[in-house]
Motif scaffolding. Sequence first.
Motif, PDB file in Angstrom:
ATOM      1  N   SER A  63      70.753  16.528  27.193  1.00  0.00           N
ATOM      2  CA  SER A  63      70.420  16.037  25.853  1.00  0.00           C
ATOM      3  C   SER A  63      71.368  16.674  24.847  1.00  0.00           C
ATOM      4  O   SER A  63      71.653  17.872  24.928  1.00  0.00           O
ATOM      5  N   ILE A  64      71.841  15.856  23.914  1.00  0.00           N
ATOM      6  CA  ILE A  64      72.697  16.337  22.830  1.00  0.00           C
ATOM      7  C   ILE A  64      72.254  15.658  21.544  1.00  0.00           C
ATOM      8  O   ILE A  64      72.141  14.430  21.498  1.00  0.00           O
ATOM      9  N   HIS A  65      72.019  16.456  20.537  1.00  0.00           N
ATOM     10  CA  HIS A  65      71.669  15.948  19.206  1.00  0.00           C
ATOM     11  C   HIS A  65      70.557  14.903  19.260  1.00  0.00           C
ATOM     12  O   HIS A  65      70.611  13.878  18.582  1.00  0.00           O
ATOM     13  N   GLY A  66      69.562  15.134  20.111  1.00  0.00           N
ATOM     14  CA  GLY A  66      68.423  14.230  20.197  1.00  0.00           C
ATOM     15  C   GLY A  66      68.629  13.021  21.084  1.00  0.00           C
ATOM     16  O   GLY A  66      67.747  12.172  21.190  1.00  0.00           O
ATOM     17  N   TYR A  67      69.777  12.917  21.743  1.00  0.00           N
ATOM     18  CA  TYR A  67      70.058  11.793  22.638  1.00  0.00           C
ATOM     19  C   TYR A  67      70.079  12.283  24.080  1.00  0.00           C
ATOM     20  O   TYR A  67      70.696  13.295  24.385  1.00  0.00           O
ATOM     21  N   ASP A  68      69.395  11.560  24.967  1.00  0.00           N
ATOM     22  CA  ASP A  68      69.451  11.853  26.396  1.00  0.00           C
ATOM     23  C   ASP A  68      70.576  11.021  26.996  1.00  0.00           C
ATOM     24  O   ASP A  68      70.622   9.801  26.820  1.00  0.00           O
TER      25      ASP A  68
ATOM     26  N   PHE B 182      79.605   8.725  15.278  1.00  0.00           N
ATOM     27  CA  PHE B 182      79.417  10.164  15.275  1.00  0.00           C
ATOM     28  C   PHE B 182      80.701  10.820  14.799  1.00  0.00           C
ATOM     29  O   PHE B 182      81.795  10.297  15.031  1.00  0.00           O
TER      30      PHE B 182
ATOM     31  N   ASN C  29      81.826  16.539  16.948  1.00  0.00           N
ATOM     32  CA  ASN C  29      80.720  16.688  17.895  1.00  0.00           C
ATOM     33  C   ASN C  29      81.195  16.653  19.345  1.00  0.00           C
ATOM     34  O   ASN C  29      80.424  16.956  20.258  1.00  0.00           O
TER      35      ASN C  29
ATOM     36  N   ASP D  39      73.145  23.804  25.183  1.00  0.00           N
ATOM     37  CA  ASP D  39      72.124  24.829  25.026  1.00  0.00           C
ATOM     38  C   ASP D  39      71.806  25.497  26.360  1.00  0.00           C
ATOM     39  O   ASP D  39      70.654  25.649  26.738  1.00  0.00           O
TER      40      ASP D  39
END
Length: 169
Positions: free
Chosen positions: A72-77, A131, A135, A147
Amino acid sequence: MFSLTRLLLTISLASFIASPPSAAMTESRTVYEALEYYGFPVGLLPKGVRSYELDSATGKFAVYLNKTCSFSIHGYDLKYKTKISGTISPGKIKDLKGIQVKVLLFWVNIIEVIQDGDEIELSVGIASADFAVDNFYESPQCGCGFDCVNLGKRSARFGFKRLIPLLDV
């Protein structure tokens, strides 16, 4: 005669320098360097690419991972299959296969990536999202994205180790 030979040699050398990388040149580059060659940041692909193929004449490519990769990155899976393929040209990747994003409850294929200045546009066909290119300056890691430091803390808190003592009745 001498000037004609010199002119032909200069034209040949100039066309060689201006041409896309040959197969031998792409073999010596990492896939991340190849992305940068076409104007893309390395973070479009996760860390740990096993190998890749690139036809410099057509731009067709295939990237191989050891196993499927999700994070997951910035709320996207996101989910990467073991083979990612498409056609790359400066600033554009089209006919992309092997990368999916979860939208609501469904996994949809990302089919095109366009870099336009400081923006990266990811398209799923009927919709796209822009984006900031910064990023994507770093490659995410399979399983944890960016993370990875906190991954152990989350798995210890929610993992099976915590459930096992509850089963010992």
